[in-house]
Design a protein around this motif. Sequence first.
Motif, PDB file in Angstrom:
ATOM      1  N   ARG A   1      -4.289   2.756   8.270  1.00 45.94           N
ATOM      2  CA  ARG A   1      -3.738   4.112   8.280  1.00 45.94           C
ATOM      3  C   ARG A   1      -3.919   4.763   6.918  1.00 45.94           C
ATOM      4  O   ARG A   1      -4.388   5.890   6.801  1.00 45.94           O
ATOM      5  N   PHE A   2      -3.560   4.032   5.862  1.00 48.27           N
ATOM      6  CA  PHE A   2      -3.659   4.578   4.518  1.00 48.27           C
ATOM      7  C   PHE A   2      -5.102   4.930   4.172  1.00 48.27           C
ATOM      8  O   PHE A   2      -5.399   6.044   3.734  1.00 48.27           O
ATOM      9  N   CYS A   3      -6.016   3.987   4.337  1.00 44.11           N
ATOM     10  CA  CYS A   3      -7.414   4.234   3.967  1.00 44.11           C
ATOM     11  C   CYS A   3      -8.024   5.344   4.818  1.00 44.11           C
ATOM     12  O   CYS A   3      -8.799   6.159   4.312  1.00 44.11           O
TER      13      CYS A   3
ATOM     14  N   GLN B   1      -2.552  -0.678   6.369  1.00 45.32           N
ATOM     15  CA  GLN B   1      -3.694  -0.564   5.465  1.00 45.32           C
ATOM     16  C   GLN B   1      -4.741   0.387   6.049  1.00 45.32           C
ATOM     17  O   GLN B   1      -5.271   1.249   5.342  1.00 45.32           O
TER      18      GLN B   1
ATOM     19  N   ILE C   1       0.821  -1.210   0.000  1.00 43.41           N
ATOM     20  CA  ILE C   1       0.000   0.000   0.000  1.00 43.41           C
ATOM     21  C   ILE C   1       0.857   1.264   0.000  1.00 43.41           C
ATOM     22  O   ILE C   1       0.409   2.333  -0.396  1.00 43.41           O
ATOM     23  N   ASP C   2       2.094   1.156   0.419  1.00 39.62           N
ATOM     24  CA  ASP C   2       2.978   2.317   0.538  1.00 39.62           C
ATOM     25  C   ASP C   2       3.810   2.586  -0.708  1.00 39.62           C
ATOM     26  O   ASP C   2       4.862   3.225  -0.624  1.00 39.62           O
TER      27      ASP C   2
ATOM     28  N   GLU D   1      -6.681   8.703   3.609  1.00 38.18           N
ATOM     29  CA  GLU D   1      -7.199   9.023   2.279  1.00 38.18           C
ATOM     30  C   GLU D   1      -8.723   9.165   2.261  1.00 38.18           C
ATOM     31  O   GLU D   1      -9.289   9.572   1.252  1.00 38.18           O
TER      32      GLU D   1
ATOM     33  N   ALA E   1      -1.071   2.395  -4.226  1.00 36.52           N
ATOM     34  CA  ALA E   1      -1.965   3.384  -3.633  1.00 36.52           C
ATOM     35  C   ALA E   1      -2.965   3.890  -4.666  1.00 36.52           C
ATOM     36  O   ALA E   1      -4.155   4.031  -4.379  1.00 36.52           O
TER      37      ALA E   1
END
Length: 165
Positions: free
Chosen positions: A92-94, A90, A55-56, A97, A61
Amino acid sequence: MSTITLGGNSIHTNGELPKKGDAATDFQLSKEDLSTATLADYKGKNVILNVFPSIDTPTCATSVRVFNQKASNLDNTVVLCVSRDLPFAQKRFCGAEGLSNVHCLSDFKDGKFGKDYGLEIVDGKLAGLHSRAVVVIDTDGKIAYSEQVPEIADEPNYEAALAAL
């Protein structure tokens, strides 16, 4: 074994993607709260598996963002974004965003999903991670579409995956 490229250099996966018409293999993946998700949890729905190394990375992404946007218009369909990232990364990213139309699932425990679906990279710098692929599973649990992206830095064919629905 499939041959794909990373920056133009050949690398390999442990097998081949399932083919159209094959029964989808069940899986056990970790949700963001560390509970387990299985294919049976999505019975009766179309399932889009958006699989990627991490994901990074920019292309990974982007694929999550694009499927998130496109999933908002799909009936009876769930998009599962699968990688070997920890569920915490995962989430953290979602969260950062604002992505809520996709579900991130992790294969961090044993990599069995990647092995079963023929996606585990077996050599090169990304060995042990998953290759970039899309697998669409129909409401009957059959493979409707599969794409092994030839160059890992390229995006999948979103339109072809969605057309399989």
